[in-house]
Write a protein that holds these residues in place. Structure first.
Motif, mmCIF file in Angstrom:
data_model
loop_
_atom_site.group_PDB
_atom_site.id
_atom_site.type_symbol
_atom_site.label_atom_id
_atom_site.label_comp_id
_atom_site.label_asym_id
_atom_site.label_seq_id
_atom_site.Cartn_x
_atom_site.Cartn_y
_atom_site.Cartn_z
ATOM 1 N N LEU A 56 0.821 -1.206 0.000
ATOM 2 C CA LEU A 56 0.000 0.000 0.000
ATOM 3 C C LEU A 56 0.858 1.260 0.000
ATOM 4 C CD1 LEU A 56 -2.784 -0.993 2.545
ATOM 5 C CD2 LEU A 56 -3.109 -0.529 0.113
ATOM 6 N N ILE A 63 -4.714 -1.799 -2.715
ATOM 7 C CA ILE A 63 -5.853 -1.892 -1.807
ATOM 8 C C ILE A 63 -6.803 -3.023 -2.198
ATOM 9 C CG2 ILE A 63 -7.486 -0.368 -3.006
ATOM 10 C CD1 ILE A 63 -7.960 0.983 -0.253
ATOM 11 N N ALA A 95 -6.716 -1.868 5.064
ATOM 12 C CA ALA A 95 -7.208 -1.179 3.863
ATOM 13 C C ALA A 95 -8.061 0.025 4.239
ATOM 14 C CB ALA A 95 -8.003 -2.150 2.994
ATOM 15 N N PHE A 99 -7.281 3.892 3.402
ATOM 16 C CA PHE A 99 -8.222 4.684 2.609
ATOM 17 C C PHE A 99 -8.573 5.990 3.325
ATOM 18 C CE2 PHE A 99 -12.517 6.008 1.466
ATOM 19 C CZ PHE A 99 -12.429 6.061 0.084
#
Length: 350
Positions: A56, A63, A95, A99
């Motif tokens: 990531l 992701i 994740a 985000f």
């Protein structure tokens, strides 16, 4: 030896594709190592999470890994519900944190929609068309370019390929279902491709049409499917057919190697790169950017004559290209100030 991989490797800014793929595959290997032991061993599971974090940090496209892990569970015949409850929450948590703190704050930098796409239906047509092109070029690398022209409407309509692309996707899906619905390896390979290509298909936003570097990781899924089918065919073929198959496969690999070597030459510098893009599709609207980029490279090299010629051509194709107009004005202003008597010839006279 795959021509479509050239952009990810030779373009310095896209070395992140190689980096995130390394960590991405490392996470999957660790996870498979855990589930093969019937219990999620802590060392393998922790290793998978660590690799996921590194992937990531290398590129946000990583992701998608939790979805691929679900596909791996299905491949190994694990119960989906139990797998989601017992083994997915750490990946989903990682994740989600990524985000919230990395992707979401930068969403304002993304173009929510492109003015050339009128509605969501056209987005769907374009996504299907891009998916078909990615699949075809992965195995038949023709007219490769760092800059793919955005399809233009002629008489109010796009080319017929745009409109039949969803039919091709549906027909392919039906064919796979009929022939390979019991072949978990084939289904996994296709799922791997679709999960990892969904973001580059621009279903949500559209900054540009196609980027070859987006296929670096997703193409692994297509290659798995091809390898599985080839092995299945060769196992059932006669000895002579197997020999012919090996000869054809070897010839195909040699051709790919030659094309890859030649395509690497296009990336030697700015001028060779954008000259290649112009050669592939010289009249497309988006090729105006290639003329602008090459003109800027000529300007940096001190060749104002060729720079002006390219900038004129860029503006001829796309009069609204403000950046090219500013570059042109800057060169002319410098010429007037220096009184160097630059001998300028219109575009097309070189």
């Amino acid at each position: 030896i795959a021509p479509l991989r050239v952009e990810s490797v030779v373009w310095a800014a896209e070395r992140k594709d190689v980096l995130y793929t390394f960590f991405y595959l490392g996470a999957l290997i660790m996870y498979v190592g855990a589930i093969k032991r019937k219990v999620l061993e802590k060392r393998f599971f922790a290793g998978a999470c660590a690799f996921f974090v590194c992937a990531l940090l290398s590129k946000p496209q990583a992701i998608t890994l939790p979805l691929v892990i679900v596909a791996i569970d299905l491949l190994y015949g694990r119960k989906p519900l139990r797998a989601v409850v017992s083994g997915k929450w750490p990946f989903l948590l990682i994740a989600a944190v990524f985000f919230v703190f990395v992707v979401h704050p930068n969403t304002q930098l993304l173009t929510v929609t492109d003015p050339r796409i009128a509605n969501s239906v056209e987005k769907m047509f374009f996504a299907c068309y891009a998916g078909v092109i990615y699949c075809v070029k992965n195995f038949i690398p023709y007219k490769l370019s760092p800059l793919y022209p955005f399809p233009q409407k002629a008489g109010g309509n796009f080319t017929w390929m745009i409109y039949i692309a969803p039919l091709i996707v549906l027909a392919t899906g039906y064919l796979v279902y009929k022939l390979f619905r019991k072949e978990r390896f084939v289904i996994f390979g296709l799922a791997f491709f679709l999960i990892n290509i969904i973001m580059p298909l621009r279903l949500i936003w559209y900054n540009w049409f196609i980027g070859e570097h987006y296929t670096y990781l997703p193409s692994i899924g297509l290659s798995l499917v091809l390898a599985y089918i080839l092995c299945a065919v060769l196992e059932r073929a006669s000895r002579n057919m197997v020999r012919i198959g090996y000869i054809l496969l070897s010839l195909y690999i040699v051709i790919l190697s030659v094309v890859t070597h030649q395509y690497c030459g296009a990336w030697e510098n700015d001028i060779t790169l954008w000259s290649h893009a112009i050669k592939v599709d010289p009249k497309a609207l988006r090729t105006s950017f290639a003329f602008w980029y090459r003109g800027a490279a000529y300007e940096r090299n001190g060749d104002d004559v060729r720079a002006l010629a390219d900038l004129d051509q860029a503006l001829k194709i796309y009069p609204g290209l403000v950046q090219a107009q500013k570059s042109r004005e800057r060169i002319i202003l410098r010429k007037d100030e220096s009184h160097a008597g630059l001998e300028y010839r219109p575009a097309g006279s070189l």
